[in-house]
Design a protein around this motif. Structure first.
Motif, PDB file in Angstrom:
ATOM      1  N   VAL A 188       0.872  -1.179   0.000  1.00 15.42           N
ATOM      2  CA  VAL A 188       0.000   0.000   0.000  1.00 15.42           C
ATOM      3  C   VAL A 188       0.908   1.227   0.000  1.00 15.42           C
ATOM      4  CG1 VAL A 188      -1.828   1.252   1.185  1.00 15.42           C
ATOM      5  CG2 VAL A 188      -1.764  -1.253   1.301  1.00 15.42           C
ATOM      6  N   LYS A 189       0.819   2.038  -1.089  1.00 14.77           N
ATOM      7  CA  LYS A 189       1.731   3.170  -1.267  1.00 14.77           C
ATOM      8  C   LYS A 189       0.951   4.483  -1.299  1.00 14.77           C
ATOM      9  CE  LYS A 189       5.256   4.849  -4.511  1.00 14.77           C
ATOM     10  NZ  LYS A 189       5.915   4.601  -5.814  1.00 14.77           N
ATOM     11  N   ASP A 190       1.362   5.433  -0.485  1.00 16.39           N
ATOM     12  CA  ASP A 190       0.717   6.752  -0.458  1.00 16.39           C
ATOM     13  C   ASP A 190       1.140   7.533  -1.711  1.00 16.39           C
ATOM     14  OD1 ASP A 190      -0.279   9.243   0.033  1.00 16.39           O
ATOM     15  OD2 ASP A 190       0.667   9.496   1.995  1.00 16.39           O
ATOM     16  N   ILE A 191       0.171   7.847  -2.579  1.00 16.99           N
ATOM     17  CA  ILE A 191       0.477   8.558  -3.826  1.00 16.99           C
ATOM     18  C   ILE A 191      -0.216   9.927  -3.867  1.00 16.99           C
ATOM     19  CG2 ILE A 191       0.852   6.448  -5.179  1.00 16.99           C
ATOM     20  CD1 ILE A 191      -1.983   6.952  -6.366  1.00 16.99           C
ATOM     21  N   THR A 192      -0.546  10.455  -2.695  1.00 15.88           N
ATOM     22  CA  THR A 192      -1.227  11.759  -2.646  1.00 15.88           C
ATOM     23  C   THR A 192      -0.388  12.834  -3.327  1.00 15.88           C
ATOM     24  OG1 THR A 192      -2.201  11.095  -0.532  1.00 15.88           O
ATOM     25  CG2 THR A 192      -2.346  13.435  -1.141  1.00 15.88           C
ATOM     26  N   LYS A 193       0.918  12.865  -2.999  1.00 18.12           N
ATOM     27  CA  LYS A 193       1.801  13.875  -3.599  1.00 18.12           C
ATOM     28  C   LYS A 193       1.915  13.673  -5.099  1.00 18.12           C
ATOM     29  CE  LYS A 193       4.606  14.783   0.498  1.00 18.12           C
ATOM     30  NZ  LYS A 193       5.973  14.761   1.088  1.00 18.12           N
ATOM     31  N   ASN A 194       1.983  12.413  -5.525  1.00 21.77           N
ATOM     32  CA  ASN A 194       2.076  12.125  -6.964  1.00 21.77           C
ATOM     33  C   ASN A 194       0.851  12.622  -7.715  1.00 21.77           C
ATOM     34  OD1 ASN A 194       4.284  10.802  -6.033  1.00 21.77           O
ATOM     35  ND2 ASN A 194       3.871   8.844  -7.012  1.00 21.77           N
ATOM     36  N   LEU A 195      -0.320  12.417  -7.079  1.00 22.95           N
ATOM     37  CA  LEU A 195      -1.561  12.834  -7.720  1.00 22.95           C
ATOM     38  C   LEU A 195      -1.627  14.363  -7.821  1.00 22.95           C
ATOM     39  CD1 LEU A 195      -4.153  11.666  -8.924  1.00 22.95           C
ATOM     40  CD2 LEU A 195      -5.237  11.972  -6.697  1.00 22.95           C
TER      41      LEU A 195
ATOM     42  N   LEU B  68       0.941  16.303  -7.969  1.00 23.91           N
ATOM     43  CA  LEU B  68       1.909  16.677  -9.000  1.00 23.91           C
ATOM     44  C   LEU B  68       1.328  16.465 -10.393  1.00 23.91           C
ATOM     45  CD1 LEU B  68       4.797  17.590  -9.639  1.00 23.91           C
ATOM     46  CD2 LEU B  68       5.506  15.205  -9.557  1.00 23.91           C
ATOM     47  N   GLU B  69       0.589  15.380 -10.575  1.00 25.55           N
ATOM     48  CA  GLU B  69      -0.030  15.094 -11.865  1.00 25.55           C
ATOM     49  C   GLU B  69      -1.053  16.175 -12.225  1.00 25.55           C
ATOM     50  OE1 GLU B  69      -1.010  13.510 -15.437  1.00 25.55           O
ATOM     51  OE2 GLU B  69       0.680  12.944 -14.140  1.00 25.55           O
ATOM     52  N   MET B  70      -1.811  16.617 -11.218  1.00 25.77           N
ATOM     53  CA  MET B  70      -2.777  17.686 -11.471  1.00 25.77           C
ATOM     54  C   MET B  70      -2.065  18.982 -11.868  1.00 25.77           C
ATOM     55  SD  MET B  70      -5.435  16.940  -8.316  1.00 25.77           S
ATOM     56  CE  MET B  70      -6.457  18.367  -8.680  1.00 25.77           C
ATOM     57  N   GLU B  71      -0.970  19.273 -11.189  1.00 27.15           N
ATOM     58  CA  GLU B  71      -0.193  20.470 -11.538  1.00 27.15           C
ATOM     59  C   GLU B  71       0.348  20.369 -12.962  1.00 27.15           C
ATOM     60  OE1 GLU B  71       2.793  20.834  -8.587  1.00 27.15           O
ATOM     61  OE2 GLU B  71       1.444  21.660  -7.062  1.00 27.15           O
ATOM     62  N   ASN B  72       0.810  19.163 -13.307  1.00 25.08           N
ATOM     63  CA  ASN B  72       1.316  18.963 -14.672  1.00 25.08           C
ATOM     64  C   ASN B  72       0.234  19.214 -15.714  1.00 25.08           C
ATOM     65  OD1 ASN B  72       3.891  18.345 -13.872  1.00 25.08           O
ATOM     66  ND2 ASN B  72       3.562  16.126 -13.842  1.00 25.08           N
ATOM     67  N   GLN B  73      -0.983  18.765 -15.410  1.00 23.49           N
ATOM     68  CA  GLN B  73      -2.091  19.001 -16.335  1.00 23.49           C
ATOM     69  C   GLN B  73      -2.381  20.494 -16.477  1.00 23.49           C
ATOM     70  OE1 GLN B  73      -5.612  16.563 -15.790  1.00 23.49           O
ATOM     71  NE2 GLN B  73      -4.389  14.942 -14.830  1.00 23.49           N
ATOM     72  N   GLU B  74      -2.269  21.210 -15.347  1.00 23.48           N
ATOM     73  CA  GLU B  74      -2.481  22.661 -15.390  1.00 23.48           C
ATOM     74  C   GLU B  74      -1.405  23.331 -16.252  1.00 23.48           C
ATOM     75  OE1 GLU B  74      -2.430  23.793 -11.330  1.00 23.48           O
ATOM     76  OE2 GLU B  74      -4.396  22.937 -10.864  1.00 23.48           O
ATOM     77  N   TYR B  75      -0.147  22.919 -16.035  1.00 21.80           N
ATOM     78  CA  TYR B  75       0.946  23.501 -16.825  1.00 21.80           C
ATOM     79  C   TYR B  75       0.768  23.185 -18.304  1.00 21.80           C
ATOM     80  CZ  TYR B  75       3.375  24.341 -12.405  1.00 21.80           C
ATOM     81  OH  TYR B  75       3.719  24.772 -11.159  1.00 21.80           O
ATOM     82  N   LYS B  76       0.326  21.959 -18.583  1.00 23.65           N
ATOM     83  CA  LYS B  76       0.139  21.565 -19.974  1.00 23.65           C
ATOM     84  C   LYS B  76      -0.958  22.398 -20.632  1.00 23.65           C
ATOM     85  CE  LYS B  76      -0.309  17.532 -22.988  1.00 23.65           C
ATOM     86  NZ  LYS B  76      -1.233  18.176 -23.931  1.00 23.65           N
ATOM     87  N   ALA B  77      -2.001  22.684 -19.861  1.00 21.85           N
ATOM     88  CA  ALA B  77      -3.076  23.521 -20.393  1.00 21.85           C
ATOM     89  C   ALA B  77      -2.555  24.912 -20.739  1.00 21.85           C
ATOM     90  CB  ALA B  77      -4.212  23.616 -19.369  1.00 21.85           C
TER      91      ALA B  77
END
Length: 598
Positions: free
Chosen positions: A25-32, A34-43
């Motif tokens: 069981v791996k905590d991926i809150t920070k990864n998620l 970061l992924e949202m931020e990446n989507q914002e930057y991509k937009a």
């Protein structure tokens, strides 16, 4: 009581004969996040009005935003994998390559250039290239932001009431002239090449034939000189000149004037003599442009003078300036010559017609260079013997204030390589010079050149026992050239090669490069197809078996300074058309001997 996002994985295995499971069981809150931020930057990337690119460390495009794709009238599929510098006009490619992709700086770089648009023309663009580092601190990719500038077309405004024109002038398109001159010189060079071959095969030329050959060669140089002058003058008018400032000694300038004057075939040529010379005088300037200006001034005053001998002087004027002058006597200048020079250089007005048998272009270029290099005509009101041209000893480049940009980044002063300069000299073909004199090999030794024979792929050794005995018979060549006439001329001039293969484009050369192993490659810079010579060079050097293969660049129209620029890019040498046997053989001999020594 907080909620976290987790990733659950399970591995099944047998443990001591029983089925077991290893649950993670791996905590991926920070990864998620970061992924949202990446989507914002991509937009933002996709919808900004700026052109955005991501390239690898060598300059090949990995990503382009929608604005860039639309601006280039292309598709992502076509752009991805292309060389970034291939998007720019030929004159800017080396500058961008050296400033961004060949620079070891890890700071953002600001540079400008001309990018080709979907309309087929070019537009000015400001680039900010930011290197992205890997975990070891090495450059992995570049993020490049481009801000295009709509050029303001200047029009002549007519005041109908006074019939006066505004001082604004239409810009001179130096890129247009460069392309036009290339088109003109291509057939001219082919004609000259075949004339040379015909004359070389005539055992005894008559005096008239020798004179004709000499006149043809002189007029080709004159044509090239005129084209160079037009390009340089238009660049100065458009403020598109990058000065290459270095420390210069006056003996080098004097030597250039004397050599060019000695080789000038002109019935009005004057004898060059030394006046007062401060041999220890050193100053800062753009060397190549100052050489050109000094010779133009001597040429102009030669036409203005009625005397057979002229005296060139160069002395310190004060703590900050030095003075050069050309006089018709050792001690002073005659009243007649002084009045002519004063009339020509005291006014800032443009020349509208030929003066004293001098062309408008010659006078205009000399005055433009004088202003560019911060020189001015000086007269002594009490005694004209001290008149001449004053230049600063220490040259300070005035930088214009930065315009507001949409993207701000840490600025870096990029040291421009000498090869970025597009220099213009008159007539004389530029020499290959380095900061250290190239040591001439002693041919008492025997050098061994390794070549590959396609028959059995065995390594052979080619011997060069003495200078002048260079043997072409074991060398295989690939000539990439889109002009069939130039291919035929090359075949005629390079008789004796073991094999010559031809391709009209880089794309057409790929099967030949794959099926053969050539000893050297000759390539035109301006090629048909998607790739020009610079793009092709980069790709060929990465192909197995061609990492160290000499590649020689050729083109019909050469601006002085181009040779050094393209050698710095990776070509072994750079020569102008027409390709004559002696010139090519001499180049090959030097290249292979140097390879053997290395």
């Amino acid at each position: 009581g907080s909620i976290v996002f987790v990733e659950i994985s399970k591995i099944s295995f047998t443990y001591q004969g029983k089925e077991a499971h290893f649950n993670i069981v791996k905590d991926i809150t920070k990864n998620l996040t970061l992924e949202m931020e990446n989507q914002e930057y991509k937009a933002v990337f996709d919808n900004t009005t700026d052109l955005l690119f991501t390239t690898d460390q060598t300059g090949f495009i990995k990503y382009a935003n929608n604005k860039a794709v639309k601006f280039l009238d292309s598709t992502n599929k076509k752009i991805i994998g292309e060389s970034f510098i291939s998007l720019f006009v030929d004159e800017d490619r080396s500058k961008i390559n050296n400033s961004i992709f060949k620079s070891s700086s890890i700071e953002p770089v600001n540079i400008n250039g001309k990018i080709r648009s979907k309309k087929g023309d070019s537009e000015n663009i400001d680039l900010t290239a930011t290197p992205i580092l890997d975990f070891e601190g090495n450059i992995d990719t570049f993020t490049i932001i481009g801000v295009t500038k709509q050029e303001t077309v200047k029009h002549l405004i007519v005041d109908k009431s006074s019939n006066n024109f505004s001082k604004e002038k239409q810009q001179v398109d130096s890129l247009f002239f460069s392309s036009l001159f290339h088109e003109i010189l291509t057939p001219i060079n082919v004609i000259l090449g075949f004339i040379q071959d015909i004359t070389d095969n005539i055992k005894d030329l008559s005096p008239e034939q020798k004179e004709t050959t000499k006149i043809i060669d002189q007029n080709r140089e004159r044509l090239l000189e005129t084209m160079n002058s037009v390009i340089e003058y238009s660049n100065i008018l458009n403020n598109e000149v990058d000065l290459n400032i270095s420390k210069v000694g006056i003996p080098e300038i004097i030597d250039t004037i004397q050599k060019k004057n000695d080789t000038t075939d002109d019935n009005q040529k004057k004898e060059f003599t030394y006046g007062k010379i401060s041999s220890s005088l050193t100053f800062e300037t753009d060397l190549q442009r100052f050489k050109l200006l000094a010779f133009l001034l001597f040429k102009i005053i030669s036409r203005l003078s009625t005397k057979d001998k002229l005296y060139f002087s160069a002395v310190t004027f004060d703590d900050n300036n030095f003075l050069i002058s050309v006089k018709d006597s050792y001690a002073a200048i005659s009243e007649e010559l002084f009045e002519k020079i004063d009339k020509m250089f005291s006014s800032d007005e443009n020349v509208s017609s030929d003066v004293f048998g001098l062309s408008v272009l010659t006078i205009s270029l000399a005055k433009a260079l004088l202003k560019l290099l911060k020189g001015k005509f000086y007269t002594d009101e009490t005694d004209n013997k001290n008149c001449g041209f004053i230049f600063p000893i220490n040259f300070k480049i005035e930088t214009a204030p930065e315009k507001d940009k949409k993207v701000t980044a840490k600025k870096e002063i990029v040291k421009k390589d000498k090869t970025d300069e597009k220099l213009v000299v008159s007539g004389e073909e530029p020499e290959i010079l380095t900061t250290e004199e190239i040591e001439e090999p002693t041919f008492e030794e025997t050098y061994k050149i390794k070549t590959i024979d396609n028959g059995d792929k065995a390594t052979k050794e080619k011997m060069f026992p003495s200078k002048g005995d260079f043997d072409l018979s074991e060398l295989k060549c690939l000539y990439i050239e889109d002009q069939i006439d130039s291919q035929i001329l090359f075949k005629v001039q390079l008789k004796g090669l073991k094999e010559i293969k031809y391709a009209v484009s880089f794309e057409e050369s790929l099967p030949l490069l794959d099926a053969n192993l050539f000893d050297f490659i000759v390539m035109d810079i301006n090629l048909q197809g998607e790739y020009n010579g610079l793009d092709a060079l980069k790709i060929i050097k990465k192909m197995p078996g061609y990492e160290n293969t000499p590649i020689i660049a050729v083109t019909a129209y050469v601006l002085p300074g181009d040779r050094e620029k393209f050698i710095a890019t990776g070509f072994e040498d750079f020569i102008s058309k027409p390709i004559f046997r002696d010139k090519m053989v001499s180049t090959l001999e030097r290249i292979f001997v140097q390879h053997a020594k290395n």
